[in-house]
Design a protein around this motif. Structure first.
Motif, short mmCIF file in Angstrom:
data_model
loop_
_atom_site.label_atom_id
_atom_site.label_comp_id
_atom_site.label_asym_id
_atom_site.label_seq_id
_atom_site.Cartn_x
_atom_site.Cartn_y
_atom_site.Cartn_z
N MET A 1 11.89 -5.73 4.80
CA MET A 1 11.10 -6.23 3.67
C MET A 1 11.24 -5.25 2.52
SD MET A 1 7.02 -7.08 3.61
CE MET A 1 6.28 -7.79 2.15
N ARG A 2 11.69 -5.77 1.38
CA ARG A 2 11.91 -4.91 0.21
C ARG A 2 10.70 -5.00 -0.72
NH1 ARG A 2 16.33 -7.72 1.66
NH2 ARG A 2 15.66 -9.43 0.31
N TRP A 3 9.70 -4.21 -0.44
CA TRP A 3 8.44 -4.35 -1.18
C TRP A 3 8.23 -3.27 -2.23
CZ3 TRP A 3 5.23 -0.13 -0.79
CH2 TRP A 3 5.47 0.74 0.30
N GLU A 4 8.98 -2.17 -2.13
CA GLU A 4 8.75 -1.05 -3.05
C GLU A 4 8.99 -1.47 -4.49
OE1 GLU A 4 10.61 -0.78 -0.31
OE2 GLU A 4 10.14 1.06 0.79
N GLY A 5 8.19 -0.93 -5.38
CA GLY A 5 8.40 -1.18 -6.80
C GLY A 5 7.67 -2.40 -7.33
N ASN A 6 7.08 -3.19 -6.45
CA ASN A 6 6.31 -4.34 -6.92
C ASN A 6 4.89 -3.92 -7.29
OD1 ASN A 6 7.96 -6.96 -6.54
ND2 ASN A 6 8.38 -5.79 -4.68
N ARG A 7 4.22 -4.82 -7.97
CA ARG A 7 2.85 -4.56 -8.41
C ARG A 7 1.94 -4.28 -7.23
NH1 ARG A 7 -2.15 -7.09 -9.42
NH2 ARG A 7 -1.62 -9.09 -8.44
N GLN A 8 1.03 -3.32 -7.42
CA GLN A 8 0.01 -3.05 -6.41
C GLN A 8 -1.34 -3.56 -6.92
OE1 GLN A 8 0.04 0.92 -4.74
NE2 GLN A 8 2.26 1.08 -4.95
#
Ligand SMILES: [Zn+2]
Length: 289
Positions: free
Chosen positions: A1-8
């Motif tokens: 899962m490529r989740w890094e860098g998305n809005r938190q």
């Protein structure tokens, strides 16, 4: 899962650092005595105001606890960042779905805690697994559960963790749409067996909603590959009531199911993912689950 860098998300409340397992814990109304009473109360009355992922069972049902005003930002760590990112994606997806239906989505808060923490549904404890409390519209998560998934439940993988969060957010959506209230309104008016059957439909709908989120988050971010989907399907299967009962007692008692069988959980998650439709997740009208 490529989740890094998305809005938190801004809706994460971190109670991990406050010692003793949660802001406000140790206040006058909560002690070991209350916890023990709460455990007994649940057993006798069958009161379970919490909707969990359905893996572990334990306390809850304690008297209302004063909610502390503290709103700490999550500590800067990778697990918290992951949870915040997944939560933010559920906010985006459900806001859009509600908007298309002419409604406004009010996102839940997500509380990170360790050990035990006060909730509007009583004292939340790690042993219960992640849960959602309709009374304060918050998801409660002790991230140690993710290790339990990997090591004890045979459900590893980042996206399996995301599924757990999306399932709990699904309970929030149910609360906004009224399903939770309807099921809670039946409590005490139907037999335990019928109550369990209603609980199964509520839980499978939360799985279906997790599937809906999966579909639209993938459309928006293209952050999953086939192995991610498989890890979520595997997790849904590993925490089916029949699989858990077989592991725990060696026998299967369908009357005691509260979350649905492995096959049902996989089927409804898939149904949400394939259709992306809230209407297609109407487990309460479904002839077969
Ligand atoms: Zn649940």
């Amino acid at each position: 899962m490529r989740w890094e860098g998305n809005r938190q998300s801004d809706n994460v409340e971190d109670r991990r650092g406050s010692g003793g397992g949660g802001g406000g814990f140790g206040g006058r109304s909560i002690g070991i005595g209350t916890v023990v009473v709460a455990l007994i109360g649940w057993g006798v009355f069958g009161i379970n105001p919490l909707t969990t992922i359905g893996v572990l069972s334990g306390g809850g049902g304690a008297p209302q606890v004063q909610q502390g005003p503290a709103k700490a930002r999550p500590a800067n760590d990778r697990s918290a960042a992951f949870v915040s990112t997944v939560l933010a994606s559920t906010e985006d997806v459900w806001a859009q779905i509600f908007q298309q239906g002419g409604a406004q989505y009010r996102p839940p808060k997500l509380v990170l805690f360790r050990g035990a923490t006060p909730t509007a549904c009583g004292t939340g404890q790690s042993a219960m697994g992640p849960f959602y409390c309709p009374g304060d519209q918050k998801v409660y998560l002790d991230m140690d559960f993710f290790d339990t998934m990997s090591r004890q439940l045979g459900a590893p993988g980042e996206f399996a963790r995301a599924y757990v969060i999306a399932h709990e957010v699904g309970h929030h959506v149910q609360t906004l749409l009224g399903a939770t209230g309807k099921v809670d309104g039946m409590r005490g008016r139907v037999s335990q067996r019928e109550q369990n059957a209603l609980s199964v439909r509520l839980e499978l709908q939360a799985d279906c909603y997790a599937g809906i989120w999966t579909r639209y988050s993938q459309q928006a971010k293209n952050w999953l590959d086939q192995s991610d989907i498989e890890s979520a399907l595997n997790a849904a299967g590993q925490i089916g009531d029949d699989t858990l009962q077989r592991k725990q007692t060696g026998t299967v008692r369908p009357d005691a199911f509260t979350h649905g069988s492995s096959a049902q959980r996989v089927r409804w998650f898939t149904q949400g993912m394939k259709t992306g439709s809230v209407q297609a997740c109407d487990t309460f009208s479904a002839q077969t689950l």
